[in-house]
Design a protein around this motif. Sequence first.
Motif, PDB file in Angstrom:
ATOM      1  N   SER A  75       0.865  -1.282  -0.064  1.00 56.64           N
ATOM      2  CA  SER A  75      -0.036  -0.073   0.109  1.00 56.64           C
ATOM      3  C   SER A  75       0.905   1.237  -0.137  1.00 56.64           C
ATOM      4  O   SER A  75       1.817   1.212   0.677  1.00 56.64           O
ATOM      5  N   SER A  99       0.872   2.857   7.322  1.00 57.97           N
ATOM      6  CA  SER A  99       0.103   2.709   8.519  1.00 57.97           C
ATOM      7  C   SER A  99       0.369   3.655   9.622  1.00 57.97           C
ATOM      8  O   SER A  99       1.655   3.463  10.043  1.00 57.97           O
ATOM      9  N   ASP A 152      -1.917  -2.447   4.466  1.00 54.68           N
ATOM     10  CA  ASP A 152      -3.228  -1.932   4.772  1.00 54.68           C
ATOM     11  C   ASP A 152      -3.913  -2.996   5.787  1.00 54.68           C
ATOM     12  O   ASP A 152      -4.266  -4.175   5.486  1.00 54.68           O
TER      13      ASP A 152
END
Length: 678
Positions: free
Chosen positions: A352, A356, A486
């Motif tokens: 991704s 995060s 993700d």
Amino acid sequence: MTNNPERVLSIPVKKSDPVEMYQRLRRFVATKYSESDAQKVESVLETLNRCRIDMVEREDLSLPMQRNCLIHYFKCICMVEPLFTAISSDAANTDSDPITFVWYDALQPDRFSSQRSIKLEKASVLFNLGAICSQIGASCDSTSAVSRHFARDAFHDASQFFWKLWQVYAKDVSATFDLTPVLAQTLYYLFSAQAWELQLQQQLDRTFIDFPIKQHRCALLFEKVYEHYRNVLDSLLSDSAVSKYVVNFDESWMTHIHHKMKFFRVEARQRRSSIIPESKRPKAAKVLKLPPLEKLLLGSCTNADQWMPKQQPLFLDLVFSEYSPFRIIDGGKLVAKPWDMPPPYPLAILPSRSSSPFMLAIPLKKSEHLDLYDSLWNYFVLTYSETLAKSVEGFLEILDKLRRELQCDNLSLHIRRDRLIQYFRYLCMIHPFFPMATLCPNPPIFIWYDAFDPQQSSSQHNIHLEKASVLFNLGAIGTQIARSCDLTTIQGYHVAMDALNDASHWFLVLQRVAKKVAEKGSPTMDLSEKCIQILCEIITAQIAELKMNPHSHSDGSTLAVCPVTSLLYQKAYDMLTLEPLAENLRQTSIPGFLESKMKTCHVQTGPSDVTEQFLSGYSEALSLLGEGCQTSCLDFLSEFGLLKITGGNIAANFRGSNVGIGGDELAGDLSNIAVVEN
């Protein structure tokens, strides 16, 4: 002894009738689950079918290629095993189309077993893996020290496959006599004995500075080999059925094993006086001289616990590794590459792009450029000869190429991780030749900068600094991969968990290596014991945080405060703020990250799907094959690695590789695996 004391025993493989599985298994998945599920796993089913056809019908495969095919097929059948379980439990369903496997006895081909059970298939493939490894061992040139090294590893692998057959699979299979526990036990002892005998031969051939230690080691090995041959004979004589079975196959086996046991019993008794009591043994014995090629292989095998994680990072490899033949792509679809397609494989999915906020990414260490090839080439020429230097030239090229590539800043996370693992493995191979400062006019000097304070650097001729820095970067890459995931998807959750466990493994290995760096000089602060401990604590806390979240939590909400993980983050924070050697870390964003973590812990994941069943079986296969059944050195007989051994040389294998240095592809014929030293 025997008329041919150099003789070694091997066994033939089991034969099987062809069977078509793809259409029937795919139809079952589509009917029992859905067409969408069938599409997700159809690539694995196609590969399964292709592997079995090649395993049963192809006669042009070399022994190493047969081994590759069997290992790939075993992984596939472990993945599809839940389907066979479902078919069996759904026997009343008229839509199910049972698959029948027919396998013939390896030593009595006129007898066969016919069953619908997948357990027969798994047991038979495991038997054949042991048989192929025994044939690889028997095919090696007994006059070559390097070939005996491969033969020993092959017999070791064969024994481990038969151990698994004896302990796990043979108990639940009612089939031909070759799959009974008693024969599997006998074959385990037999090939263990032959492996230990070759280990003994290696000790006898080596010249030690401490001659008493050599005598001590050889005495212990004579005892070990005798015990294994005694176990073989006891196993044969304890059961009249197995004795008759083996004699009918080859009556000379019994005489050969009896003479082996008798010879090693006499030798063991004569050498018992050479065994040194533990209290009087020196801590180490130095080997005076080994052939360079054998020394490189020894470095790879003896340090395998460093570059081969015990816990396979399943999802991490399935998503990020160029060398995993099974891939997960978007939507949970599984893609399987053909067993004879050389890696690297196309990237299946990218991490991704959004980071995060729940993960901490550790920065990488940087290094000065270094021409490893010239330094190491000169060392081998001066220490041995130009001829011997040429025998390892391919290895030196790959080693230097990997290091230069790792200096690039634009490598993706998955490429960098793969290259770091490869490079670290080859550092383990070259390690036995260090230190070389006193024997080489221009020994390599490794210069590395602190990951948290790039103004600080450390330089050493010591290869431990190079290994420690690579280990640090492997751990850092794991944290960066975890941060890129993700966490709202089950796939991202698993990859993040694997990446953090992978990072934890590398930092734990780093703790051991970093101590040796400190003995040779002052390393940068990021390689200090305290800094590594703090990073390990942070990674441990992040793993615990992920584990606290159940997979069923998919409503998009965040978890409440987690007391356990908060305490773990508090421990890391206390070490960071109280330890005087953590000054570099206090200047980073780590303190703020830990402060926020001590307040809340967030994770959210999505639901699982049908591929989970396949991945569970794949995990089982990796676990079984990884527990002593695949000696790392046998990989050098494969056509698919970056390095292969041919004609007594280590050659760079550019077939299918995107790290090739240039030049034509090297020949890949390994049908004759005998290795002759220059």
